[in-house]
Design an enzyme around this catalytic site. Sequence first.
Site, PDB file in Angstrom:
ATOM      1  N   GLY A  12      51.396   4.027 -24.827  1.00  0.00           N
ATOM      2  CA  GLY A  12      52.391   2.956 -24.730  1.00  0.00           C
ATOM      3  C   GLY A  12      53.799   3.539 -24.731  1.00  0.00           C
ATOM      4  N   ARG A  22      65.701  13.908 -22.972  1.00  0.00           N
ATOM      5  CA  ARG A  22      67.041  14.509 -22.776  1.00  0.00           C
ATOM      6  C   ARG A  22      67.288  15.626 -23.791  1.00  0.00           C
ATOM      7  NH1 ARG A  22      71.489  13.668 -25.810  1.00  0.00           N
ATOM      8  NH2 ARG A  22      73.475  14.375 -24.922  1.00  0.00           N
ATOM      9  N   ARG A  73      47.852   5.446 -19.565  1.00  0.00           N
ATOM     10  CA  ARG A  73      46.646   5.728 -20.340  1.00  0.00           C
ATOM     11  C   ARG A  73      45.683   6.369 -19.331  1.00  0.00           C
ATOM     12  NH1 ARG A  73      48.172   2.984 -24.920  1.00  0.00           N
ATOM     13  NH2 ARG A  73      49.198   0.982 -24.565  1.00  0.00           N
ATOM     14  N   GLY A 103      51.641   8.373 -28.912  1.00  0.00           N
ATOM     15  CA  GLY A 103      51.077   7.840 -30.146  1.00  0.00           C
ATOM     16  C   GLY A 103      49.855   8.637 -30.591  1.00  0.00           C
ATOM     17  N   ASP A 104      49.101   8.064 -31.514  1.00  0.00           N
ATOM     18  CA  ASP A 104      47.975   8.816 -32.088  1.00  0.00           C
ATOM     19  C   ASP A 104      46.906   9.143 -31.044  1.00  0.00           C
ATOM     20  OD1 ASP A 104      47.408   6.043 -32.110  1.00  0.00           O
ATOM     21  OD2 ASP A 104      45.699   6.407 -33.415  1.00  0.00           O
ATOM     22  N   THR A 127      56.020   5.602 -30.394  1.00  0.00           N
ATOM     23  CA  THR A 127      55.270   4.348 -30.292  1.00  0.00           C
ATOM     24  C   THR A 127      56.015   3.267 -31.057  1.00  0.00           C
ATOM     25  OG1 THR A 127      53.265   3.148 -30.938  1.00  0.00           O
ATOM     26  CG2 THR A 127      53.770   5.105 -32.224  1.00  0.00           C
ATOM     27  N   ASP A 129      54.625   1.009 -32.650  1.00  0.00           N
ATOM     28  CA  ASP A 129      53.772   0.521 -33.746  1.00  0.00           C
ATOM     29  C   ASP A 129      54.051   1.183 -35.093  1.00  0.00           C
ATOM     30  OD1 ASP A 129      52.530  -0.970 -31.789  1.00  0.00           O
ATOM     31  OD2 ASP A 129      50.903   0.460 -31.498  1.00  0.00           O
ATOM     32  N   ASP A 131      52.505   3.587 -36.348  1.00  0.00           N
ATOM     33  CA  ASP A 131      51.187   3.733 -36.991  1.00  0.00           C
ATOM     34  C   ASP A 131      50.728   5.193 -37.033  1.00  0.00           C
ATOM     35  OD1 ASP A 131      50.873   3.984 -34.261  1.00  0.00           O
ATOM     36  OD2 ASP A 131      49.134   2.671 -34.126  1.00  0.00           O
ATOM     37  N   ARG A 156      63.521 -19.766 -33.759  1.00  0.00           N
ATOM     38  CA  ARG A 156      63.976 -20.558 -34.911  1.00  0.00           C
ATOM     39  C   ARG A 156      64.911 -21.698 -34.484  1.00  0.00           C
ATOM     40  NH1 ARG A 156      63.934 -19.995 -39.921  1.00  0.00           N
ATOM     41  NH2 ARG A 156      63.291 -17.830 -39.896  1.00  0.00           N
ATOM     42  N   MET A 171      53.359  -7.323 -31.586  1.00  0.00           N
ATOM     43  CA  MET A 171      52.461  -6.182 -31.332  1.00  0.00           C
ATOM     44  C   MET A 171      52.263  -5.367 -32.619  1.00  0.00           C
ATOM     45  SD  MET A 171      53.269  -4.715 -27.560  1.00  0.00           S
ATOM     46  CE  MET A 171      52.433  -5.418 -26.141  1.00  0.00           C
ATOM     47  N   ARG A 173      49.240  -3.123 -32.536  1.00  0.00           N
ATOM     48  CA  ARG A 173      47.849  -2.696 -32.336  1.00  0.00           C
ATOM     49  C   ARG A 173      47.014  -3.095 -33.548  1.00  0.00           C
ATOM     50  NH1 ARG A 173      45.411   0.454 -28.404  1.00  0.00           N
ATOM     51  NH2 ARG A 173      47.334   1.237 -27.556  1.00  0.00           N
ATOM     52  N   LYS A 218      61.579 -30.105 -50.141  1.00  0.00           N
ATOM     53  CA  LYS A 218      62.672 -30.537 -49.242  1.00  0.00           C
ATOM     54  C   LYS A 218      62.651 -32.050 -49.039  1.00  0.00           C
ATOM     55  CE  LYS A 218      64.001 -26.317 -47.789  1.00  0.00           C
ATOM     56  NZ  LYS A 218      65.287 -25.731 -47.947  1.00  0.00           N
TER      57      LYS A 218
HETATM   58  N1  LIG Z   1      39.843  11.094 -28.163  1.00  0.00           N
HETATM   59  C1  LIG Z   1      40.617  11.441 -27.120  1.00  0.00           C
HETATM   60  N2  LIG Z   1      40.361  12.561 -26.418  1.00  0.00           N
HETATM   61  C2  LIG Z   1      41.127  12.930 -25.369  1.00  0.00           C
HETATM   62  N3  LIG Z   1      42.185  12.212 -24.932  1.00  0.00           N
HETATM   63  C3  LIG Z   1      42.496  11.094 -25.571  1.00  0.00           C
HETATM   64  C4  LIG Z   1      41.737  10.638 -26.702  1.00  0.00           C
HETATM   65  N4  LIG Z   1      42.287   9.477 -27.136  1.00  0.00           N
HETATM   66  C5  LIG Z   1      43.332   9.223 -26.310  1.00  0.00           C
HETATM   67  N5  LIG Z   1      43.470  10.189 -25.376  1.00  0.00           N
HETATM   68  C6  LIG Z   1      44.462  10.270 -24.297  1.00  0.00           C
HETATM   69  O1  LIG Z   1      45.721   9.785 -24.745  1.00  0.00           O
HETATM   70  C7  LIG Z   1      46.111   8.663 -23.951  1.00  0.00           C
HETATM   71  C8  LIG Z   1      46.950   7.725 -24.739  1.00  0.00           C
HETATM   72  O2  LIG Z   1      46.217   7.207 -25.838  1.00  0.00           O
HETATM   73  P1  LIG Z   1      46.406   5.703 -26.298  1.00  0.00           P
HETATM   74  O3  LIG Z   1      45.591   5.504 -27.520  1.00  0.00           O
HETATM   75  O4  LIG Z   1      46.161   4.795 -25.147  1.00  0.00           O
HETATM   76  O5  LIG Z   1      47.981   5.573 -26.588  1.00  0.00           O
HETATM   77  P2  LIG Z   1      48.908   6.164 -27.728  1.00  0.00           P
HETATM   78  O6  LIG Z   1      49.065   7.621 -27.526  1.00  0.00           O
HETATM   79  O7  LIG Z   1      50.179   5.435 -27.515  1.00  0.00           O
HETATM   80  O8  LIG Z   1      48.222   5.825 -29.045  1.00  0.00           O
HETATM   81  C9  LIG Z   1      44.795   8.099 -23.445  1.00  0.00           C
HETATM   82  O9  LIG Z   1      44.941   7.308 -22.303  1.00  0.00           O
HETATM   83  C10 LIG Z   1      44.048   9.389 -23.131  1.00  0.00           C
HETATM   84  O10 LIG Z   1      44.553   9.962 -21.962  1.00  0.00           O
HETATM   85  O1  LIG Z   2      50.336  -2.076 -22.665  1.00  0.00           O
HETATM   86  P1  LIG Z   2      48.914  -2.195 -23.047  1.00  0.00           P
HETATM   87  O2  LIG Z   2      48.082  -1.165 -22.418  1.00  0.00           O
HETATM   88  O3  LIG Z   2      48.438  -3.590 -22.884  1.00  0.00           O
HETATM   89  O4  LIG Z   2      48.803  -1.886 -24.607  1.00  0.00           O
HETATM   90  C1  LIG Z   2      49.252  -2.732 -25.608  1.00  0.00           C
HETATM   91  C2  LIG Z   2      49.360  -1.932 -26.866  1.00  0.00           C
HETATM   92  O5  LIG Z   2      50.362  -0.933 -26.707  1.00  0.00           O
HETATM   93  C3  LIG Z   2      51.312  -1.022 -27.757  1.00  0.00           C
HETATM   94  O6  LIG Z   2      52.415  -1.771 -27.286  1.00  0.00           O
HETATM   95  C4  LIG Z   2      51.786   0.347 -28.143  1.00  0.00           C
HETATM   96  O7  LIG Z   2      50.698   1.077 -28.669  1.00  0.00           O
HETATM   97  P2  LIG Z   2      50.546   2.618 -28.448  1.00  0.00           P
HETATM   98  O8  LIG Z   2      51.903   3.212 -28.621  1.00  0.00           O
HETATM   99  O9  LIG Z   2      49.564   3.086 -29.505  1.00  0.00           O
HETATM  100  O10 LIG Z   2      50.018   2.834 -27.088  1.00  0.00           O
HETATM  101  C5  LIG Z   2      50.586  -1.775 -28.874  1.00  0.00           C
HETATM  102  O11 LIG Z   2      51.469  -2.419 -29.759  1.00  0.00           O
HETATM  103  C6  LIG Z   2      49.743  -2.723 -28.087  1.00  0.00           C
HETATM  104  O12 LIG Z   2      48.585  -3.113 -28.793  1.00  0.00           O
END
Ligand SMILES: Nc1ncnc2c1ncn2[C@@H]1O[C@H](COP(=O)(O)OP(=O)(O)O)[C@@H](O)[C@H]1O
Ligand SMILES: O=P(O)(O)OC[C@H]1O[C@](O)(COP(=O)(O)O)[C@@H](O)[C@@H]1O
Length: 333
Positions: A12, A22, A73, A103-104, A127, A129, A131, A156, A171, A173, A218
């Site tokens: 994301g 940059r 992704r 992200g993770d 990210t 999130d 997280d 509001r 959002m 996740r 109220k």
């Molecule tokens: N277990 C994994 N092994 C290898 N590549 C992964 C794995 N999990 C995620 N990735 C790679 O990282 C990309 C981003 O992961 P994703 O969870 O969609 O987003 P984010 O990095 O924002 O959490 C995935 O589309 C994939 O290319």
């Molecule tokens: O844009 P997509 O693929 O619908 O993904 C939505 C997800 O991506 C996010 O915006 C960002 O999450 P990541 O950074 O882990 O990818 C989440 O908050 C949301 O659940």
Amino acid sequence: MTKNVAVLTSGGDAPGMNACIRAIVLACERAGYKIFGYEHGYNGLLHQEYRLLNNKVVHNLIQRGGTLLHSARCLEFKSEESARLAAANLEKLHIDALLVIGGDGSFRGAAHLGRFWKGQIIGLPGTIDNDISGTDATIGYYTAIETAVDSIDKVRDTADAFERIFLVEVMGRHSGFLGLNAALASASDYVILPELFVSEDKTVKDIVLQLNERREQKRKNISYIIVLTENLWPGGITALAERLTTETRSEVRPVILGHVQRGGSPVSQDRLLAVKLGCYAVSLIAKGSTGVMVGEQNGEAVEVPLEATWTQPKLLEKLSVETLETLMNNRYT
Ligand SMILES: Nc1ncnc2c1ncn2[C@@H]1O[C@H](COP(=O)(O)OP(=O)(O)O)[C@@H](O)[C@H]1O
Ligand SMILES: O=P(O)(O)OC[C@H]1O[C@](O)(COP(=O)(O)O)[C@@H](O)[C@@H]1O
């Protein structure tokens, strides 16, 4: 010693990714490194889709949302075959170090690649999130809070005008950082977070209790804003809005903030985090660091093993949760 460095953005997108690119480019130039930008996340590694970066390319970039390198992704990257192909492509360009902003999931991808490629791999947390363990905040998180707060402020206005109940989905996740802090900063009335969720029945009972108490005090119709973290309520926001409509005997309107929260010019907190982590990550290349993410903890730059970013739980800030209980979820109990 001169080195070849590559950077990519994955998963994301988040406001501040450009600010980070940059900083990486300028820090690499200063160190005498050549810097390549892979495009479309891990897809770029598989298809050798890259461009050379320099200070001209990143001029006037710090304030722009999205990512110059595009993000994606890339599900096929999870296979061994893909990681081997990416490693071979990196070898062809003689890349010494790869910086991954994401992200993770992206860090799992980076660790996966590290099993097949001997170059240095350094992650930077990007990210909305927040997280990711090992850093107090992630690049993009503060801007997303601002955007959500701005939207809830607008909800509001109409909620007050009509004395209506609104349910606003944010959002996150599976994480409640964005929901918690957006709800607190917008003076919402109740917030439903994965970390504090017990059951559907308990949540609905609590909301009805809080709402009725407020109505009683109220002695008139009231507006009421409930923030809900996405991916939490069985049946989604519509199911919850219908149930609350029945149980509160008032029409409850659902609003999904959605991808609006990923856009916009990064606020200064995200820009600052992005530039500090970008420069720090480049400084680690000479040191030989690999298999780590850079983060900020209590104002200090840190390196944490990539695996710790997804295996260690990241807890909501205690003070924010206590404040939520006082001002929102337990206000009338
Ligand atoms: N277990 C994994 N092994 C290898 N590549 C992964 C794995 N999990 C995620 N990735 C790679 O990282 C990309 C981003 O992961 P994703 O969870 O969609 O987003 P984010 O990095 O924002 O959490 C995935 O589309 C994939 O290319
Ligand atoms: O844009 P997509 O693929 O619908 O993904 C939505 C997800 O991506 C996010 O915006 C960002 O999450 P990541 O950074 O882990 O990818 C989440 O908050 C949301 O659940």
